[in-house]
Design an enzyme around this catalytic site. Structure first.
Site, PDB file in Angstrom:
ATOM      1  N   GLY A   1       0.845  -1.191   0.000  1.00 50.04           N
ATOM      2  CA  GLY A   1       0.000   0.000   0.000  1.00 50.04           C
ATOM      3  C   GLY A   1       0.876   1.235   0.000  1.00 50.04           C
TER       4      GLY A   1
ATOM      5  NE  ARG B   1       1.668   8.027   7.769  1.00 45.16           N
ATOM      6  CZ  ARG B   1       2.951   8.172   8.001  1.00 45.16           C
ATOM      7  NH1 ARG B   1       3.571   9.265   7.699  1.00 45.16           N
ATOM      8  NH2 ARG B   1       3.641   7.176   8.501  1.00 45.16           N
TER       9      ARG B   1
ATOM     10  CB  CYS C   1      -9.159  23.878  19.027  1.00 47.28           C
ATOM     11  SG  CYS C   1      -9.073  25.609  19.411  1.00 47.28           S
ATOM     12  CD  GLU C   2      -7.710  17.975  19.941  1.00 53.64           C
ATOM     13  OE1 GLU C   2      -6.877  17.513  20.747  1.00 53.64           O
ATOM     14  OE2 GLU C   2      -8.936  17.870  20.090  1.00 53.64           O
TER      15      GLU C   2
HETATM   16  C1  LIG Z   1      -2.513  -2.226   5.850  1.00 49.18           C
HETATM   17  C2  LIG Z   1      -2.407  -3.542   5.211  1.00 49.18           C
HETATM   18  C3  LIG Z   1      -1.616  -3.705   4.070  1.00 49.18           C
HETATM   19  C4  LIG Z   1      -0.775  -2.593   3.482  1.00 49.18           C
HETATM   20  O1  LIG Z   1       0.261  -2.197   4.317  1.00 49.18           O
HETATM   21  P1  LIG Z   1       1.373  -1.182   3.771  1.00 49.18           P
HETATM   22  O2  LIG Z   1       2.269  -0.996   4.924  1.00 49.18           O
HETATM   23  O3  LIG Z   1       0.679   0.062   3.380  1.00 49.18           O
HETATM   24  O4  LIG Z   1       2.050  -1.839   2.617  1.00 49.18           O
HETATM   25  C5  LIG Z   1      -1.592  -4.947   3.478  1.00 49.18           C
HETATM   26  N1  LIG Z   1      -2.314  -5.988   3.974  1.00 49.18           N
HETATM   27  C6  LIG Z   1      -3.094  -5.857   5.064  1.00 49.18           C
HETATM   28  C7  LIG Z   1      -3.873  -7.025   5.536  1.00 49.18           C
HETATM   29  C8  LIG Z   1      -3.166  -4.648   5.712  1.00 49.18           C
HETATM   30  O5  LIG Z   1      -3.923  -4.518   6.804  1.00 49.18           O
END
Ligand SMILES: *Cc1c(COP(=O)(O)O)cnc(C)c1O
Length: 420
Positions: free
Chosen positions: A275, A312, A344-345
């Protein structure tokens, strides 16, 4: 590798000056580079060229349908965690057979929807979920292709909020308990066991935890096969890290070699779920300096983006590079400032004691590496509308999510008739 560079003293996304995007859509805004998304996807997919591998992009990192469609056209499947993500993936054109439905808390409705759509694999995270899936599938006259997500109790050495493979984390089924559950699953009418799944965390910058976890999974596959289960697929999750600051994460090729070591001898097909790796460095958060506030001991740079737009830093103590869109000459003096938002945090801080050149109110800043877990985690806290997303391709750009209007935001509330 990314396509956010200075040209003629101004930061560009590909061939578009970021100031032009700010004029067109206002700030704050997320800006993504298509060439960068493509380069990251290609680098990852090509690293697995010699293996029987399916790359299922983890939609939760950035679920804009334009981003999903771009990756789907390059051949990506999708890893989804909810009805919303499933429908986005399908809507963006990901073939159902290349969709993996993961997640620790799927509802009956979501399971039925996934089976109806014909997703390629459902990952199971608990025994009650296994029973529910079997129930729902048999009632529909189907068998669900499933993998059990096992928890190998391996420390991913990442931030505690994004580690998922320890016994004390809510994710997966203890690996020691897996064989008994596979035996039960093998006898359930609505279940077809196809594989084993594992995902130990995110932003891993070292291969060792992957190697350790995969070795445990390989051992499990051997045991399951000996017990008569046809394990033909290994879903190895995501988690490969990216450089935010000065980290040097393993390359896709090095990661692929570790996967090959495990999967090769087993003769299994692998599923990979990157991801962050695809989207993080393909996006920036574009924001404008509202004020520079000089205190006795500190200087605060107040920007128009807040923690509701990019959570983040406060949620994960994440470090994001912050650069002025107007380039400063080499050697321009810098001083430590706190870059803060308007929310406001106390936690509404993007950077603490960050060395930056003198900044002027009204000028643009780019918060780098914001393409993953940025827009998707945005909220409307302080009644701040959801910010827009822009995709740049060469000299063109398109708004792929418009800024929410205050009217839309307020229109979500409904007065009960006794207050009308
Ligand atoms: C969040 C997640 C991913 C992706 O993780 P990345 O660190 O963004 O690559 C893949 N598989 C599962 C099951 C996840 O929960």
């Amino acid at each position: 590798m990314d396509h956010f560079n200075y040209r003629d003293g101004a930061l560009h996304a590909e061939d578009v000056p970021l100031s032009r995007i700010a004029e067109a859509v206002g700030t704050p805004a997320y800006v993504y580079s298509q060439s960068t998304l493509e380069a990251h996807y290609r680098a990852f997919a090509e690293a697995f060229a010699g293996q029987k591998a399916t790359v299922c992009y983890a939609v939760k990192a950035n679920s804009n349908q334009a981003v999903i469609r771009l990756l789907a056209r390059m051949g990506a499947g999708a890893d989804v965690l909810s009805e919303g993500e499933l429908r986005r993936a399908l809507g963006a054109g990901v073939p159902a057979a290349k969709i993996v439905f993961s997640g620790v808390g799927k509802s009956r409705h979501e399971i039925a929807l996934a089976l109806e759509a014909g997703v390629g694999q459902i990952n199971i995270e608990s025994e009650p979920e296994l029973a529910l899936i079997s129930d729902v599938a048999s009632a529909m006259g189907k068998r669900a292709a499933v993998a059990l997500r096992v928890n190998p109790d391996v420390d991913a050495h990442t931030h505690e909020k994004i580690t998922t493979g320890r016994k004390e984390n809510k994710f997966g089924i203890d690996i020691d308990r897996a064989p008994a559950i596979y035996d039960r699953a093998g006898k359930m009418p609505g279940i077809e066991v196809v594989g084993v799944a594992v995902h130990i965390g995110s932003q891993l910058t070292d291969l060792t935890p992957f190697r350790d976890a995969f070795a445990l999974v390989a051992e499990l596959v051997g045991r399951l096969r000996a017990a008569g289960h046809d394990i033909r697929r290994l879903d190895l999750g995501g988690g490969l890290g990216v450089p935010y600051q000065d980290e040097v994460p393993p390359s896709p090729a090095e990661y692929a070699a570790v996967v090959k070591d495990v999967a090769g001898p087993l003769g299994v097909e692998v599923v990979l779920e990157p991801g962050r790796l695809i989207t993080a460095n393909a996006g920036i958060l574009l924001t404008r300096v509202l004020f520079v506030k000089e205190g006795d001991s500190k200087t605060f740079v107040v920007v128009d983006a807040g923690m509701n737009d990019l959570i983040r830093p406060t949620l994960y103590d994440a470090w994001h590079r912050i650069v002025p869109v107007a380039e400063r000459p080499r050697g321009t003096p810098e001083r430590p400032v706190d870059v803060v938002g308007p929310v406001c945090e106390t936690g509404d801080i993007f950077a603490r004691d960050r060395a930056l050149p003198v900044l002027n109110s009204g000028e643009l800043l780019a918060v780098r590496s914001a393409g993953a877990y940025g827009a998707v985690m945005a909220s409307t806290y302080n009644s701040r509308p959801l910010l827009p997303e822009v995709l740049v391709k060469g000299a063109s750009f398109a708004v792929i999510r418009p800024r929410q209007t205050i009217e839309e935001l307020m229109g979500l509330d409904v007065m009960p008739d006794w207050l009308a």
